[in-house]
Design a protein around this motif. Structure first.
Motif, PDB file in Angstrom:
ATOM      1  N   HIS A   6     -10.990  19.080   1.809  1.00  0.00           N
ATOM      2  CA  HIS A   6     -12.263  18.579   0.997  1.00  0.00           C
ATOM      3  C   HIS A   6     -13.370  18.441   1.946  1.00  0.00           C
ATOM      4  O   HIS A   6     -13.126  17.932   2.932  1.00  0.00           O
ATOM      5  N   LEU A  11     -10.999  12.103  -5.803  1.00  0.00           N
ATOM      6  CA  LEU A  11      -9.958  12.688  -5.254  1.00  0.00           C
ATOM      7  C   LEU A  11      -9.532  11.403  -4.276  1.00  0.00           C
ATOM      8  O   LEU A  11     -10.304  10.591  -3.618  1.00  0.00           O
ATOM      9  N   TYR A  66     -12.208  17.321   5.773  1.00  0.00           N
ATOM     10  CA  TYR A  66     -10.841  16.400   5.459  1.00  0.00           C
ATOM     11  C   TYR A  66      -9.853  17.086   5.104  1.00  0.00           C
ATOM     12  O   TYR A  66      -9.921  17.861   4.048  1.00  0.00           O
ATOM     13  N   ASP A  95     -16.237  13.917  -5.653  1.00  0.00           N
ATOM     14  CA  ASP A  95     -16.752  15.164  -6.060  1.00  0.00           C
ATOM     15  C   ASP A  95     -15.956  16.396  -5.982  1.00  0.00           C
ATOM     16  O   ASP A  95     -16.312  17.465  -5.684  1.00  0.00           O
ATOM     17  N   PHE A  96     -14.502  16.034  -6.350  1.00  0.00           N
ATOM     18  CA  PHE A  96     -13.760  16.869  -6.367  1.00  0.00           C
ATOM     19  C   PHE A  96     -13.680  17.676  -7.606  1.00  0.00           C
ATOM     20  O   PHE A  96     -13.779  17.521  -8.501  1.00  0.00           O
ATOM     21  N   TYR A 105      -0.410  11.030  -7.050  1.00  0.00           N
ATOM     22  CA  TYR A 105      -0.490  10.633  -5.827  1.00  0.00           C
ATOM     23  C   TYR A 105      -2.203  10.670  -5.710  1.00  0.00           C
ATOM     24  O   TYR A 105      -2.689  10.023  -4.758  1.00  0.00           O
ATOM     25  N   ASN A 106      -2.638  11.936  -6.097  1.00  0.00           N
ATOM     26  CA  ASN A 106      -4.283  12.094  -6.140  1.00  0.00           C
ATOM     27  C   ASN A 106      -4.940  11.676  -7.224  1.00  0.00           C
ATOM     28  O   ASN A 106      -6.078  11.468  -7.246  1.00  0.00           O
ATOM     29  N   VAL A 164      -5.873   9.179  -2.151  1.00  0.00           N
ATOM     30  CA  VAL A 164      -4.713   9.160  -1.677  1.00  0.00           C
ATOM     31  C   VAL A 164      -4.119   7.845  -2.229  1.00  0.00           C
ATOM     32  O   VAL A 164      -4.496   6.823  -1.670  1.00  0.00           O
ATOM     33  N   ALA A 178      -3.220  17.439  -5.199  1.00  0.00           N
ATOM     34  CA  ALA A 178      -4.431  18.181  -5.010  1.00  0.00           C
ATOM     35  C   ALA A 178      -4.303  19.520  -4.180  1.00  0.00           C
ATOM     36  O   ALA A 178      -4.989  20.485  -4.238  1.00  0.00           O
ATOM     37  N   VAL A 183     -16.495  16.642   3.170  1.00  0.00           N
ATOM     38  CA  VAL A 183     -16.943  15.431   2.833  1.00  0.00           C
ATOM     39  C   VAL A 183     -17.982  14.913   3.700  1.00  0.00           C
ATOM     40  O   VAL A 183     -18.372  15.917   4.972  1.00  0.00           O
ATOM     41  N   LEU A 185     -14.140   3.108   6.073  1.00  0.00           N
ATOM     42  CA  LEU A 185     -14.569   3.813   4.907  1.00  0.00           C
ATOM     43  C   LEU A 185     -15.574   2.928   4.189  1.00  0.00           C
ATOM     44  O   LEU A 185     -16.675   3.282   3.974  1.00  0.00           O
ATOM     45  N   ILE A 231     -10.886   8.987  -1.533  1.00  0.00           N
ATOM     46  CA  ILE A 231     -11.450   9.623  -0.365  1.00  0.00           C
ATOM     47  C   ILE A 231     -12.843  10.334  -0.652  1.00  0.00           C
ATOM     48  O   ILE A 231     -13.764  10.221  -0.017  1.00  0.00           O
ATOM     49  N   ALA A 232     -12.729  11.050  -1.977  1.00  0.00           N
ATOM     50  CA  ALA A 232     -14.118  11.688  -2.416  1.00  0.00           C
ATOM     51  C   ALA A 232     -14.204  11.584  -4.040  1.00  0.00           C
ATOM     52  O   ALA A 232     -13.392  11.032  -4.784  1.00  0.00           O
ATOM     53  N   THR A 239      -4.520  19.020   1.596  1.00  0.00           N
ATOM     54  CA  THR A 239      -5.668  18.743   0.772  1.00  0.00           C
ATOM     55  C   THR A 239      -6.959  18.983   1.203  1.00  0.00           C
ATOM     56  O   THR A 239      -7.170  18.212   2.392  1.00  0.00           O
ATOM     57  N   TYR A 243      -9.261   1.996   6.180  1.00  0.00           N
ATOM     58  CA  TYR A 243      -9.456   0.908   5.291  1.00  0.00           C
ATOM     59  C   TYR A 243     -10.572  -0.062   5.468  1.00  0.00           C
ATOM     60  O   TYR A 243     -11.099  -0.340   4.603  1.00  0.00           O
ATOM     61  N   GLN A 250      -6.394   4.779  -2.511  1.00  0.00           N
ATOM     62  CA  GLN A 250      -7.606   4.881  -1.679  1.00  0.00           C
ATOM     63  C   GLN A 250      -8.304   6.018  -2.170  1.00  0.00           C
ATOM     64  O   GLN A 250      -7.887   6.857  -2.240  1.00  0.00           O
ATOM     65  N   PRO A 305       0.836  -1.215   0.007  1.00  0.00           N
ATOM     66  CA  PRO A 305       0.016   0.149   0.045  1.00  0.00           C
ATOM     67  C   PRO A 305       0.874   1.229  -0.079  1.00  0.00           C
ATOM     68  O   PRO A 305       0.148   2.486  -0.343  1.00  0.00           O
ATOM     69  N   ASN A 306       2.132   1.110   0.186  1.00  0.00           N
ATOM     70  CA  ASN A 306       2.832   2.318   0.115  1.00  0.00           C
ATOM     71  C   ASN A 306       3.859   2.376  -0.836  1.00  0.00           C
ATOM     72  O   ASN A 306       5.049   2.960  -0.985  1.00  0.00           O
TER      73      ASN A 306
END
Lengths: 269, 267
Positions: free
Chosen positions: B128, A93, B120, A103-104, A71-72, A95, A122, B130, B143, A100-101, B126, B140, A98, A62-63
């Motif tokens: 946002h 959006l 967030y 609706d960026f 990245y984004n 990370v 971002a 939410v 969410l 995150i959103a 960054t 992990y 993963q 994951p890293n």
């Protein structure tokens, strides 16, 4: 965070299949021989999709050190039509892997006839947008008029080059209607190298797919509705091939008389 | 390991932080902020930074007579993080050392005009807005749980159920699961502690913060120094610790792989 995100993991992976088996070949940095692992599939493999760049997939870590531009995750495209232009972006959006959103907002209005879409990291998208709006408002106060898109593009280029040795990690796409309603589009890299184009410009993690899709679908002198269809199809089909962008689309079609903003629903993944 | 979770419900937002120390801070009467970051880097830094934000929010209120909105406070925080991201530290011996905060922040607040909201803010600034967010390894799991069960008009009871589902998920799936959770809520009546979910009482701190916006309540988990107010926790707790025990007692068979054969072939 002890490792710089710019270091790519120097490993090459090759995935191939034959004789009921799938082979994964790995060449690591410093080694001179390939490591081969094979997995018995039980049937003849027909389609194998492999990662385009070794630093993107083929690992469950994951890293995984990706490029900082990835990245984004982002995809932005702008197209020229007949006295109009369209600019579109994806809405994800994330990370790394993963989300995150969904609706960026990547495209922002500078004024009624100039839009800027920013792809890349971002946080720099937001910082750069705030700086540009500030500069434009100052320009409006001093000159008592809106900026022309060519001027704005030069401004963005100058601001990006100011940070030549510590750049904003984003690639802008600028689209506007100039004098006589002539559409203008341009893109630049993260240190301000302008690329003017007569037909379309792309940027983001999905840029390679976007180039292909736009080249195939673009025709000169399209009207607003047809332009919207074209840019939407190009965007959606390109982000479907990119795991880091997607979750729908945001399209602005700008003519001299109106701005139409539409949200696209594509493969929501 | 720290996890921060949050969600927005109908007129409220929850922030959930797992910790033995209270890492969810009141910014003002109607705002809550939870900060999490890399282990070893956080405890002083997080408190310092959130206190800095808190004092500036109060300063604005004193100077201007009206409190900041949640959006404004979130943007201020984001601006501070963004400035620090590329700032050169002149005070240090090597002048080219940068001094960014490695803090992930979830900010929840309630405004009369715009209702409950959750912001967030990443460690690289960054920002946002939410409906549900999470940081850390717990993100992990939580969410996905929130994606499945969250609706935009949840009541407080439903939201707490969802919070409990997330906690259950984290406790059963995460190896380094924090034992204790604090739930804090913000709604039109202000920000306050809501409940605790404690399974172990000791002074170590680990933070899980997740927040979702409902009537804006923030949950945070606190150390054993504070009494548990919610008695309903006990039953819940027993079930959870029970689950944990069961899982730890299971012995998984050693996986033998016959399929993967590693061979080295020289060029």
């Amino acid at each position: 965070m002890d490792k710089s995100p710019m270091e790519a993991e120097a490993t090459i992976y090759l995935l191939c299949g034959k004789d009921n088996k799938v082979y994964l070949l790995k060449l690591q940095k410093g080694n001179t021989s390939w490591d081969i692992s094979s997995f018995n599939l039980g049937f003849e493999p027909r389609f194998i999709f492999s990662a385009r760049k070794s630093s993107k997939l083929c690992s469950a870590n994951p890293n995984l050190p990706m490029s900082i531009f990835e990245y984004n995750g982002s995809a932005v495209v702008a197209m020229v039509g007949k006295n109009c232009f369209a600019i579109a972006s994806d809405r994800r959006l994330g990370v790394q892997l993963q989300t995150i959103a969904t609706d960026f907002q990547r495209i922002s209005k500078i004024h009624d006839r100039v839009f800027i879409g920013l792809s890349g990291l971002a946080t720099d998208v937001q910082t750069l947008y705030q700086r540009l709006v500030f500069r434009h408002k100052l320009y409006q106060l001093r000159e008592e008029r809106d900026m022309k898109p060519e001027t704005f593009a030069s401004l963005v280029s100058a601001i990006l080059y100011e940070k030549r040795f510590g750049p904003y990690l984003c690639q802008p796409v600028i689209a506007g209607l100039g004098e006589d309603d002539k559409p203008f589009i341009c893109t630049m890299d993260s240190i301000g190298a302008k690329e003017l184009a007569k037909d379309f410009v792309v940027s983001g993690t999905a840029s390679e797919s976007l180039y292909g899709a736009c080249e195939a679908m673009y025709k000169p002198d399209m009207e607003a509705e047809e332009l919207f269809e074209t840019i939407s199809q190009a965007l959606l089909s390109s982000v479907d091939r990119d795991c880091l962008s997607g979750w729908g689309g945001h399209v602005y079609v700008v003519t001299p008389t109106e701005i139409k903003e539409r949200i696209l629903k594509g493969r929501m993944d | 390991m720290e996890c921060v979770l949050g969600l927005v419900g109908k007129g409220f937002a929850i922030l959930l932080h797992k910790n033995n120390e209270d890492k969810i801070m009141l910014l003002d009467s109607h705002k809550l902020v939870a900060a999490s970051g890399e282990p070893g880097d956080l405890s002083n830094l997080g408190v310092q930074f959130t206190e800095y934000v808190q004092k500036n929010v109060s300063l604005y209120k004193f100077r201007n007579g009206i409190p900041l909105t949640t959006a404004a406070a979130a943007n201020f925080t984001r601006g501070e993080l963004a400035t620090a991201l590329r700032k050169l530290s002149f005070a240090s011996v090597r002048p080219s050392v940068k001094n960014p905060y490695s803090l992930n922040i979830l900010m929840a607040g309630y405004d009369n005009e715009s209702g409950a909201s959750l912001y967030y803010i990443d460690y690289i600034a960054t920002l946002h807005k939410v409906d549900k967010g999470a940081f850390g390894y717990g993100s992990y799991f939580s969410l996905s749980t929130m994606d499945r069960h969250y609706r935009s008009d949840m009541s407080v009871e439903e939201a707490i159920e969802l919070v409990d589902k997330c906690i259950l998920e984290i406790r059963s799936r995460l190896v380094v699961a924090p034992p204790n959770f604090v739930i804090k809520i913000v709604d039109k009546d202000g920000a306050r502690d809501y409940a605790w979910r404690q399974s172990v009482q000791f002074d170590l701190c680990c933070v899980v913060t997740f927040a979702f916006v409902g009537r804006l309540f923030l949950t945070s988990l606190f150390s054993s120094k504070i009494n548990i107010e919610d008695q309903a926790n006990d039953v819940f707790l027993q079930n959870l610790t029970q689950n944990n025990d069961n899982i730890s007692k299971q012995i998984y068979p050693k996986h033998k792989s016959n399929h993967m054969k590693n061979t080295k072939r020289s060029k």
